[in-house]
Design a protein around this motif. Structure first.
Motif, PDB file in Angstrom:
ATOM      1  N   TYR A  31       7.422  12.185   4.431  1.00 23.71           N
ATOM      2  CA  TYR A  31       7.135  10.540   5.032  1.00 23.71           C
ATOM      3  C   TYR A  31       6.432  10.014   6.576  1.00 23.71           C
ATOM      4  O   TYR A  31       5.461   9.863   6.305  1.00 23.71           O
ATOM      5  CB  TYR A  31       7.721   9.783   4.745  1.00 23.71           C
ATOM      6  CG  TYR A  31       7.794   9.290   3.155  1.00 23.71           C
ATOM      7  CD1 TYR A  31       7.442   9.582   2.091  1.00 23.71           C
ATOM      8  CD2 TYR A  31       9.473  10.377   2.136  1.00 23.71           C
ATOM      9  CE1 TYR A  31       7.351   9.947   0.894  1.00 23.71           C
ATOM     10  CE2 TYR A  31       9.146  10.867   0.923  1.00 23.71           C
ATOM     11  CZ  TYR A  31       8.108  10.570   0.431  1.00 23.71           C
ATOM     12  OH  TYR A  31       9.049  10.946  -1.190  1.00 23.71           O
ATOM     13  N   LEU A  32       7.362  11.202   7.260  1.00 26.43           N
ATOM     14  CA  LEU A  32       7.206  10.079   8.875  1.00 26.43           C
ATOM     15  C   LEU A  32       6.412  11.106   9.491  1.00 26.43           C
ATOM     16  O   LEU A  32       5.848  10.892  10.296  1.00 26.43           O
ATOM     17  CB  LEU A  32       8.370  10.404   9.531  1.00 26.43           C
ATOM     18  CG  LEU A  32       9.478   9.202   9.160  1.00 26.43           C
ATOM     19  CD1 LEU A  32      11.086   8.774  10.394  1.00 26.43           C
ATOM     20  CD2 LEU A  32       8.622   8.102   8.122  1.00 26.43           C
ATOM     21  N   LEU A  33       6.669  12.542   9.930  1.00 27.85           N
ATOM     22  CA  LEU A  33       5.475  13.614  10.394  1.00 27.85           C
ATOM     23  C   LEU A  33       3.978  13.268   9.647  1.00 27.85           C
ATOM     24  O   LEU A  33       3.413  13.316  10.788  1.00 27.85           O
ATOM     25  CB  LEU A  33       5.655  14.944   9.303  1.00 27.85           C
ATOM     26  CG  LEU A  33       5.628  16.300  10.239  1.00 27.85           C
ATOM     27  CD1 LEU A  33       5.146  16.017  11.580  1.00 27.85           C
ATOM     28  CD2 LEU A  33       5.967  18.137   9.608  1.00 27.85           C
ATOM     29  N   PRO A  34       3.724  13.132   8.393  1.00 25.04           N
ATOM     30  CA  PRO A  34       2.122  13.042   8.726  1.00 25.04           C
ATOM     31  C   PRO A  34       1.800  11.441   8.541  1.00 25.04           C
ATOM     32  O   PRO A  34       0.860  11.294   9.344  1.00 25.04           O
ATOM     33  CB  PRO A  34       3.142  12.736   6.995  1.00 25.04           C
ATOM     34  CG  PRO A  34       3.326  12.942   6.183  1.00 25.04           C
ATOM     35  CD  PRO A  34       4.495  12.374   7.114  1.00 25.04           C
ATOM     36  N   ILE A  35       2.898  10.270   9.490  1.00 23.66           N
ATOM     37  CA  ILE A  35       2.634   9.471  10.287  1.00 23.66           C
ATOM     38  C   ILE A  35       2.461   9.183  11.338  1.00 23.66           C
ATOM     39  O   ILE A  35       1.607   9.206  11.983  1.00 23.66           O
ATOM     40  CB  ILE A  35       3.903   7.920  10.058  1.00 23.66           C
ATOM     41  CG1 ILE A  35       3.575   7.541   8.311  1.00 23.66           C
ATOM     42  CG2 ILE A  35       3.284   6.815  11.062  1.00 23.66           C
ATOM     43  CD1 ILE A  35       5.193   6.347   8.160  1.00 23.66           C
ATOM     44  N   ALA A  36       3.007  10.526  11.897  1.00 20.61           N
ATOM     45  CA  ALA A  36       3.502  10.942  13.350  1.00 20.61           C
ATOM     46  C   ALA A  36       1.549  11.480  13.598  1.00 20.61           C
ATOM     47  O   ALA A  36       0.916  11.649  14.638  1.00 20.61           O
ATOM     48  CB  ALA A  36       4.257  11.834  13.537  1.00 20.61           C
ATOM     49  N   VAL A  37       1.568  12.652  12.424  1.00 21.54           N
ATOM     50  CA  VAL A  37      -0.173  13.057  12.347  1.00 21.54           C
ATOM     51  C   VAL A  37      -0.527  11.843  12.647  1.00 21.54           C
ATOM     52  O   VAL A  37      -2.247  12.300  13.337  1.00 21.54           O
ATOM     53  CB  VAL A  37      -0.073  14.172  11.389  1.00 21.54           C
ATOM     54  CG1 VAL A  37      -1.756  14.864  11.298  1.00 21.54           C
ATOM     55  CG2 VAL A  37       0.912  15.652  11.634  1.00 21.54           C
ATOM     56  N   ILE A  38      -0.358  11.001  11.533  1.00 16.03           N
ATOM     57  CA  ILE A  38      -2.121   9.790  11.495  1.00 16.03           C
ATOM     58  C   ILE A  38      -2.396   9.263  12.964  1.00 16.03           C
ATOM     59  O   ILE A  38      -3.604   9.535  13.474  1.00 16.03           O
ATOM     60  CB  ILE A  38      -1.786   9.346  10.502  1.00 16.03           C
ATOM     61  CG1 ILE A  38      -1.724  10.073   9.050  1.00 16.03           C
ATOM     62  CG2 ILE A  38      -2.278   7.381  10.161  1.00 16.03           C
ATOM     63  CD1 ILE A  38      -1.625   8.641   7.921  1.00 16.03           C
ATOM     64  N   LEU A  46      -4.749   7.168   2.582  1.00 19.21           N
ATOM     65  CA  LEU A  46      -4.034   8.329   1.985  1.00 19.21           C
ATOM     66  C   LEU A  46      -3.086   8.557   2.026  1.00 19.21           C
ATOM     67  O   LEU A  46      -2.371   9.096   0.514  1.00 19.21           O
ATOM     68  CB  LEU A  46      -5.110   9.491   2.546  1.00 19.21           C
ATOM     69  CG  LEU A  46      -7.050   9.163   2.715  1.00 19.21           C
ATOM     70  CD1 LEU A  46      -7.170  10.459   3.030  1.00 19.21           C
ATOM     71  CD2 LEU A  46      -7.045   9.027   0.888  1.00 19.21           C
ATOM     72  N   TRP A  47      -2.013   8.508   3.369  1.00 18.44           N
ATOM     73  CA  TRP A  47      -0.841   8.478   2.969  1.00 18.44           C
ATOM     74  C   TRP A  47      -0.312   7.750   2.098  1.00 18.44           C
ATOM     75  O   TRP A  47       0.957   8.841   0.835  1.00 18.44           O
ATOM     76  CB  TRP A  47      -0.358   8.098   4.407  1.00 18.44           C
ATOM     77  CG  TRP A  47       1.062   8.407   4.272  1.00 18.44           C
ATOM     78  CD1 TRP A  47       1.953   9.418   4.734  1.00 18.44           C
ATOM     79  CD2 TRP A  47       2.101   7.410   4.141  1.00 18.44           C
ATOM     80  NE1 TRP A  47       3.464   8.923   4.617  1.00 18.44           N
ATOM     81  CE2 TRP A  47       3.291   7.788   4.020  1.00 18.44           C
ATOM     82  CE3 TRP A  47       2.475   6.177   3.712  1.00 18.44           C
ATOM     83  CZ2 TRP A  47       4.173   7.326   4.456  1.00 18.44           C
ATOM     84  CZ3 TRP A  47       3.005   5.148   3.667  1.00 18.44           C
ATOM     85  CH2 TRP A  47       4.776   5.588   4.164  1.00 18.44           C
ATOM     86  N   ALA A  48      -0.101   5.760   1.191  1.00 20.79           N
ATOM     87  CA  ALA A  48       0.475   5.808   0.467  1.00 20.79           C
ATOM     88  C   ALA A  48      -0.162   6.026  -0.987  1.00 20.79           C
ATOM     89  O   ALA A  48       0.432   6.277  -1.523  1.00 20.79           O
ATOM     90  CB  ALA A  48      -0.201   3.721   0.663  1.00 20.79           C
ATOM     91  N   LEU A  49      -1.378   6.156  -0.787  1.00 21.29           N
ATOM     92  CA  LEU A  49      -1.554   7.075  -2.433  1.00 21.29           C
ATOM     93  C   LEU A  49      -0.938   7.963  -2.621  1.00 21.29           C
ATOM     94  O   LEU A  49      -0.269   8.116  -3.515  1.00 21.29           O
ATOM     95  CB  LEU A  49      -3.040   7.391  -2.370  1.00 21.29           C
ATOM     96  CG  LEU A  49      -3.938   7.489  -3.883  1.00 21.29           C
ATOM     97  CD1 LEU A  49      -3.614   6.551  -4.931  1.00 21.29           C
ATOM     98  CD2 LEU A  49      -5.128   8.218  -3.146  1.00 21.29           C
ATOM     99  N   LEU A  50      -0.665   8.843  -1.896  1.00 20.21           N
ATOM    100  CA  LEU A  50      -0.337  10.344  -2.307  1.00 20.21           C
ATOM    101  C   LEU A  50       1.517  10.432  -2.397  1.00 20.21           C
ATOM    102  O   LEU A  50       2.175  11.365  -3.118  1.00 20.21           O
ATOM    103  CB  LEU A  50      -0.625  10.966  -0.826  1.00 20.21           C
ATOM    104  CG  LEU A  50      -2.398  11.570  -0.375  1.00 20.21           C
ATOM    105  CD1 LEU A  50      -2.911  12.286   0.091  1.00 20.21           C
ATOM    106  CD2 LEU A  50      -2.616  12.201  -2.801  1.00 20.21           C
ATOM    107  N   ALA A  51       2.208   9.425  -0.991  1.00 22.00           N
ATOM    108  CA  ALA A  51       3.032   9.382  -1.044  1.00 22.00           C
ATOM    109  C   ALA A  51       4.151   8.470  -2.068  1.00 22.00           C
ATOM    110  O   ALA A  51       4.915   8.058  -2.217  1.00 22.00           O
ATOM    111  CB  ALA A  51       3.429   8.589   0.576  1.00 22.00           C
TER     112      ALA A  51
END
Length: 508
Positions: free
Chosen positions: A172-179, A284-289
């Protein structure tokens, strides 16, 4: 003369800047970004704390298993001491439920047997369901279908929220870092009005934006892998004993990070500003996660026709009441069906409770078997739905894959429960013939007036639980489809982004 003039007046056109040149420049430029190192620093702190948190939970579970083993061993030593004392003469015999030298009394009131599921070497990778599913189960002969859960009580609200573990950080946090990195670093020129100047140079949009995103990934990916190994080492994971799982987890992280980077590449290929890009990627993160897993959970609850917990408890109570009312008839029919017990049919009403349960426990399971099969079938369907949902929701699939490598997944728990059931059946096969043999052919007391019944002293021969685990390579191979799927998604998204970047937009 004209040829000389042409050569004199000819000016070579400036060469088009290629991807490799841009990537080398972007690597130096992105590497000096304070935002990059701030994000990596925060990610490092989160990964270290998450790994420590998960490892602390699993160390406590393993310590509880060792305490349980020690307690069982101490209990058996006490039983042996009591057996020696009960062999001495006494004015009256001890009741069977207080007599560890009576096979029926021992099996019902003194037997302590457990099945254990110790944590695997790479367990700090993900808590998974290990805080909800018991790692040790008491095994009793009469428990229906073998499983009688034993829990350490915890705050249910805390369990519902889940644990901040290394898996949570990676999923969950690694995608936020990418975003954050792609959303801010790839839109800097757009927000500062510099994109038109770049477009006027001899550089294509694919090479320019592709080099920027590739440079971000080139810095973030090795940093994440290094932090993964560091976090697991600091948490106390035995990495040398989990080489296949460690390489598989690294491949998963690479594939997962590539997916989110490719998704960000598609978003920024629309040439939106930082606010727009980050907002869209966050949605998109909220939708997928969050969105898709919640939807899948709601749908999976409607899969199968498993009885509700209340209905199952009610059916169990009704079956027990019916068997209690018919107990003598049931046991009598079993006596008449066996040549060794038929001559003792007159003893049906007088046998003790533990001996009677050796006949009634299997009958209870036989009557509850249809409900149990419905439960197992519905559970298998839900787990299948959840497994396939992981391909629609990459965060869910990543979480399941990390749990599989860590050994905290639901399928391992199911295997553990199945092996517990097999162990219970082994105990029944060992105890029940010895118990029932005492009905028609009771063992004479070695000492006529001994305090104990003294028909049982085979404590060292009682079967012990031996669980089996999947080999490390099998666990690593189990996550290969998810890693391949994530890489395939990343490749498709990159192809889509490059297609959208065929030319510079007309309005910059």
């Amino acid at each position: 003369m004209s040829a000389i003039a042409l050569e004199t007046n000819y000016v070579a056109a400036p060469a088009r800047v290629g991807f490799a040149t841009l990537l080398a420049w972007e690597l130096r430029h992105v590497g000096r970004s304070r935002l990059l190192w701030t994000v990596i620093g925060l990610l490092a702190a989160a990964m270290l704390w998450g790994a420590y948190s998960g490892a602390a939970l699993h160390r406590a579970q393993d310590a509880a298993i060792e305490r349980s083993r020690a307690s069982d061993a101490q209990w058996m030593r006490q039983i042996r001491e009591r057996a020696q004392r009960y062999a001495e003469p006494a004015p009256a015999s001890v009741p069977y439920w207080q007599d560890p030298t009576d096979i029926a009394g021992f099996s019902r009131y003194f037997l302590r047997a457990h099945s254990y599921k110790p944590n695997l070497p790479l367990s700090p990778l993900a808590v998974g369901g290990s805080d909800l599913m018991p790692s040790r189960l008491p095994v009793k002969l009469e428990t229906p279908f073998g499983v009688e859960p034993a829990y350490d009580f915890e705050n249910p609200r805390g369990l519902g929220l889940g644990r901040f573990d290394l898996g949570f950080v990676l999923v969950y946090l690694l995608p936020i870092a990418v975003i954050v990195l792609i959303g801010l670093l790839s839109t800097f020129e757009r927000d500062h009005g510099m994109l038109r100047l770049i477009a006027a140079q001899r550089v294509g949009p694919r090479a320019w934006l592709g080099a920027r995103v590739a440079a971000i990934v080139a810095w973030l990916m090795p940093a994440t892998l290094a932090l993964l190994c560091l976090s697991l080492s600091v948490a106390g994971a035995n990495l040398s004993a989990a080489i296949p799982e460690l390489f598989a987890s690294a491949a998963l992280v690479v594939a997962y990070l590539s997916f989110w980077a490719a998704l960000g590449f598609v978003v920024v290929s629309a040439w939106s500003g930082a606010a727009g890009a980050i907002s869209l990627m966050s949605a998109l993160w909220a939708l997928l996660a969050i969105g898709l897993p919640l939807l899948g959970s709601a749908l999976s609850q409607r899969v199968g026709d498993a009885p509700t917990p209340v209905a199952y408890v009610d059916a169990t109570r009704r079956a027990n009441d019916a068997i209690a009312a018919e107990r003598d008839a049931i046991v009598g029919a079993m006596f008449r069906a066996r040549a060794d017990l038929a001559p003792a049919i007159d003893k049906v009403a007088s046998i003790d409770y533990a001996t009677r349960m050796s006949f009634l426990a299997p009958e209870t399971e036989r009557r509850l078997q249809p409900l149990q099969r419905r439960q197992e079938h519905a559970r298998d369907l839900r787990e299948t739905v959840s497994e396939w949902a992981g391909y629609l929701s990459p965060p869910l699939g990543m979480e399941q894959a990390l749990s599989l490598l860590a050994g905290t997944d639901a399928p391992r728990q199911r295997r553990f429960e199945h092996q517990t059931r097999v162990y219970q059946l082994r105990l029944r096969e060992w105890f029940y013939p010895r118990i029932q043999r005492q009905i028609a052919l009771p063992t004479p007391r070695p000492i006529a007036n001994s305090y104990g019944r003294m028909n049982f002293n085979e404590y060292a021969d009682i079967p012990v639980y031996t669980g089996a685990e999947l080999p490390p390579l099998a666990r690593a191979a189990g996550v290969a489809p998810m890693a391949a799927w994530l890489l395939l998604l990343a490749a498709g998204l990159c192809a889509l982004a490059l297609h959208r970047l065929r030319r510079w937009p007309t309005e910059l």
